[in-house]
Design an enzyme around this catalytic site. Structure first.
Site, PDB file in Angstrom:
ATOM      1  CE1 TYR A   1      -4.172  -1.717   0.661  1.00 33.14           C
ATOM      2  CE2 TYR A   1      -2.644  -3.278   1.655  1.00 33.14           C
ATOM      3  CZ  TYR A   1      -3.890  -2.984   1.130  1.00 33.14           C
ATOM      4  OH  TYR A   1      -4.837  -3.953   1.085  1.00 33.14           O
TER       5      TYR A   1
ATOM      6  CG  HIS B   1      -8.238  -0.889  -3.763  1.00 29.01           C
ATOM      7  ND1 HIS B   1      -8.156  -2.057  -3.068  1.00 29.01           N
ATOM      8  CD2 HIS B   1      -8.085   0.100  -2.865  1.00 29.01           C
ATOM      9  CE1 HIS B   1      -7.960  -1.784  -1.794  1.00 29.01           C
ATOM     10  NE2 HIS B   1      -7.905  -0.483  -1.639  1.00 29.01           N
TER      11      HIS B   1
ATOM     12  CG  HIS C   1      -4.229  -2.962  -2.754  1.00 29.99           C
ATOM     13  ND1 HIS C   1      -5.369  -3.690  -2.525  1.00 29.99           N
ATOM     14  CD2 HIS C   1      -3.217  -3.868  -2.753  1.00 29.99           C
ATOM     15  CE1 HIS C   1      -5.068  -4.977  -2.403  1.00 29.99           C
ATOM     16  NE2 HIS C   1      -3.768  -5.104  -2.539  1.00 29.99           N
TER      17      HIS C   1
ATOM     18  CG  HIS D   1     -13.729   1.292   3.546  1.00 29.94           C
ATOM     19  ND1 HIS D   1     -12.919   0.884   2.512  1.00 29.94           N
ATOM     20  CD2 HIS D   1     -12.906   1.596   4.559  1.00 29.94           C
ATOM     21  CE1 HIS D   1     -11.660   0.939   2.901  1.00 29.94           C
ATOM     22  NE2 HIS D   1     -11.628   1.376   4.143  1.00 29.94           N
TER      23      HIS D   1
ATOM     24  CG  MET E   1     -11.775   0.756   8.943  1.00 32.02           C
ATOM     25  SD  MET E   1     -11.578   2.156   7.846  1.00 32.02           S
ATOM     26  CE  MET E   1     -10.214   2.969   8.638  1.00 32.02           C
TER      27      MET E   1
END
Ligand code: NAG
Ligand code: NAG
Ligand code: NAG
Ligand code: NAG
Ligand code: NAG
Length: 549
Positions: free
Chosen positions: A205, A236, A301, A380, A455
């Site tokens: 990332y 992504h 990513h 998300h 999350m």
């Protein structure tokens, strides 16, 4: 002050593209529009409801004769699914047909389309009709989220006869629509990484926290387009707006403890396989002006399964802004579960289906609210997320889903454009449910920023914007390992003023079972065969005070 000037100039500043006076841009059930022909004689507006499995069309044709519209596998008439209607001397007519050759189509045995209205002006026919997205009739076309060849034809009179050259075809993705780019003003902001080295590991990332070039006046971003250099490894990208305490740029690996990691207000998302994203014509995402000093975080990513070394990349997003301000600012509000603070809320290991809930109660907004028109949702979670559902409640009852992803995949995050515009009224509640699987984990998973943390958020894109960026809650930490959470700590955060208000009570209401939409035939008398079975696992209310921060 700025707002006042903007409002007073509004009538001169915004433009709508409408097919007709009758088909205004304010049509909440049919937010999409496309001309099917080059001469703009045939205009199609449409919208759909995923939850109920229906799609509604409004066909506006500059003729007072018959009008026809259909779906075709190859763009021709043969094998196509057609509706024909009009308003003639003896009233309106409307039927579902199928064509087995290039000649007058045959009437379907099962009439799967229902006419909602048929009107005629001096020179236009406006036909509004509905069908289920999936039809059980073999003589009907199955609408999918792929581009579909639409066909049209019309006559000069109400005698349905050969259309001559008054016909055509156009390919449109009805369920996943992005209007073609019209480059009248190719102004864009660019958020991209620059020639970074992708390490020779499977997953990486990269984060770039940056400011955009100063825009002295506010601009409205209406289109977000990916610019991918290495399609084989860029997996992504997310663009987040930072809180005002983030004042330093950085350009390195994400989630290594930098303060910029706390930029989590998603503005844009692109996932592998996705395309550009566009907001409705009357709205834009505000950038610049008073908000010029705002930092943003681009997260890219990389997926490099062969551990190739020596790869570099410069991918990113282009944010196109309009020449003129549009009517409304888009607001982006995060709802769901609070993931900060020393709250010690963990997902247990080895759980096949652990559910967590967050609630946004708009009765707690201190301001007098206007209705918010919601047009898109981004859901998300991180790697353990399997399912995300967003419920919409009014007067204590669930009235709809605002987002549903029964097969959530972190690797395929997409902006989720609703097929219609859903109105959030003052007092409504929004609940986000996330389901996680931790069967392969041996330690607890905490809520947090790292991808191995979790999350549970839904970002609501709506208009007109109000100054609330976050409306999230936290479950009862005294019962950390139960499936049904029984307590909420509610926090509402205002972005520009960095103010927050906290309310310690809240409840989690029942969330309906996801309706199973199977194929169905609708007609004027029987429209729905969706099952709305309420989940009996009802959850209670509680209140308690939790100290945070
Ligand atoms: C179609 O009709 C509308 C409404 O009368 C008119 O404004 C428009 O110019 C017409 N379009 C064409 C291509 O004739
Ligand atoms: C519409 O549905 C009703 C009730 O299911 C049925 O009786 C009727 O025949 C249907 N009409 C058409 C035109 O399919
Ligand atoms: C990109 O970085 C690589 C090494 O990291 C370097 O060899 C190359 O010249 C750079 N390219 C550009 C256009 O800066
Ligand atoms: C890539 O590296 C990881 C460790 O970083 C290793 O587990 C994996 O097997 C490697 N994959 C290949 C294709 O070499
Ligand atoms: C929202 O707030 C109202 C007023 O305080 C309260 O009656 C209601 O129970 C709350 N809803 C939820 C889901 O907590």
């Amino acid at each position: 002050m700025g707002k006042y000037i903007m409002r007073s100039l509004l009538p001169f500043l915004y433009l709508f593209s409408v097919c007709t006076k009758g088909a205004g841009a304010s049509d909440l059930t049919m937010p999409f529009m496309e001309y099917l022909d080059q001469n703009h004689m045939v205009c199609l507006k449409w919208g759909f409801d995923d939850v109920q499995g229906e799609i509604t069309f409004k066909l506006v044709v500059n003729t007072t004769g018959w009008v026809g519209f259909g779906f075709s596998t190859n763009g021709g008439m043969k094998g196509s699914d057609i509706v024909i209607g009009g308003l003639g001397p003896s009233g309106h007519y409307f039927k579902d047909y199928y064509a087995i050759r290039n000649s007058m189509p045959l009437v379907d045995e099962q009439q799967s389309y229902s006419l909602l209205s048929m009107t005629e002006t001096e020179d236009q026919t406006i036909m509004t009709f509905q069908r289920s997205i999936k039809s059980c009739d073999d003589q009907d076309f199955h609408i999918t989220n792929q581009p579909i060849k639409l066909i049209y034809a019309y006559g000069l009179t109400d005698d349905i006869a050969y259309h001559q050259s008054r016909r055509g075809t156009k390919e449109v993705n009805l369920l996943n629509f992005t209007p073609r780019k019209i480059v009248t003003n190719p102004n864009y902001l660019s958020a991209s990484v620059q020639n970074i080295s992708v390490p020779s590991s499977h997953t990486y990332y990269h984060c770039k926290v940056m400011k955009f070039p100063a825009l002295s006046t506010k601009r409205h971003v209406y289109r977000i387009e990916p610019v991918i250099e290495n399609i084989d490894i860029v997996h992504h990208m997310l663009l987040y707006r930072c809180p005002s305490y983030v004042t330093e740029p950085y350009d390195s690996q994400c989630y290594m403890g930098n303060i910029g990691d706390s930029c989590f207000g998603i503005v844009a998302v692109w996932g592998v396989g996705g395309g550009p994203f566009e907001v409705p014509e009357n709205v834009g995402i505000p950038f610049g002006g008073d908000d010029n000093d705002r930092f943003y975080r681009l997260e890219v990513h990389y997926n490099n399964p062969n551990n190739e070394s020596g790869r570099t990349d410069s991918s990113g997003l282009r944010l196109y802004y309009a020449d003129q301000l549009r009517q409304y600012d888009v607001g982006i509000m995060a709802t769901g579960v609070l993931q900060f603070g020393d709250l010690d809320y963990n997902i247990p290991p080895k759980a096949p289906q652990f559910r967590t809930y967050g609630v946004c109660n708009t009765t707690m907004f201190s301001k007098v609210l206007v209705n918010g028109d919601l047009f898109a949702v981004l859901m998300h979670t991180h790697l353990a997320g399997r399912k995300v559902r967003v419920g919409h409640y009014r007067n204590g009852k669930q009235i709809d889903f605002l987002g549903l992803d029964e097969n959530y995949n972190f690797e395929l995050q997409q902006s989720y454009n609703l097929g219609n515009i859903k109105t959030i009224k003052p007092g409504d509640e929004i609940a986000v449910e996330c389901t996680y699987s931790t069967t392969s984990r041996s330690k607890v998973t905490k809520m947090g920023l790292a991808t191995t943390d979790e999350m549970c958020l839904a970002f609501m894109l709506y208009y007109p914007a109000i100054d609330i960026s976050t409306c999230i809650s936290h479950p009862d930490t005294t019962h950390p390992f139960i499936d049904a959470i029984i307590f909420l700590y509610h926090i509402i955060f205002s972005f520009s003023q960095n103010k927050y208000s906290v309310n310690e009570n809240g409840i989690i209401r029942e969330m309906m079972k996801t309706p199973t939409v199977t194929c169905m035939n609708i007609n004027a008398s029987s429209r729905l065969c969706t099952s709305w079975i309420v989940n009996p696992a009802g959850i209670m209310l509680f209140l308690l005070w939790i100290a945070i921060m």
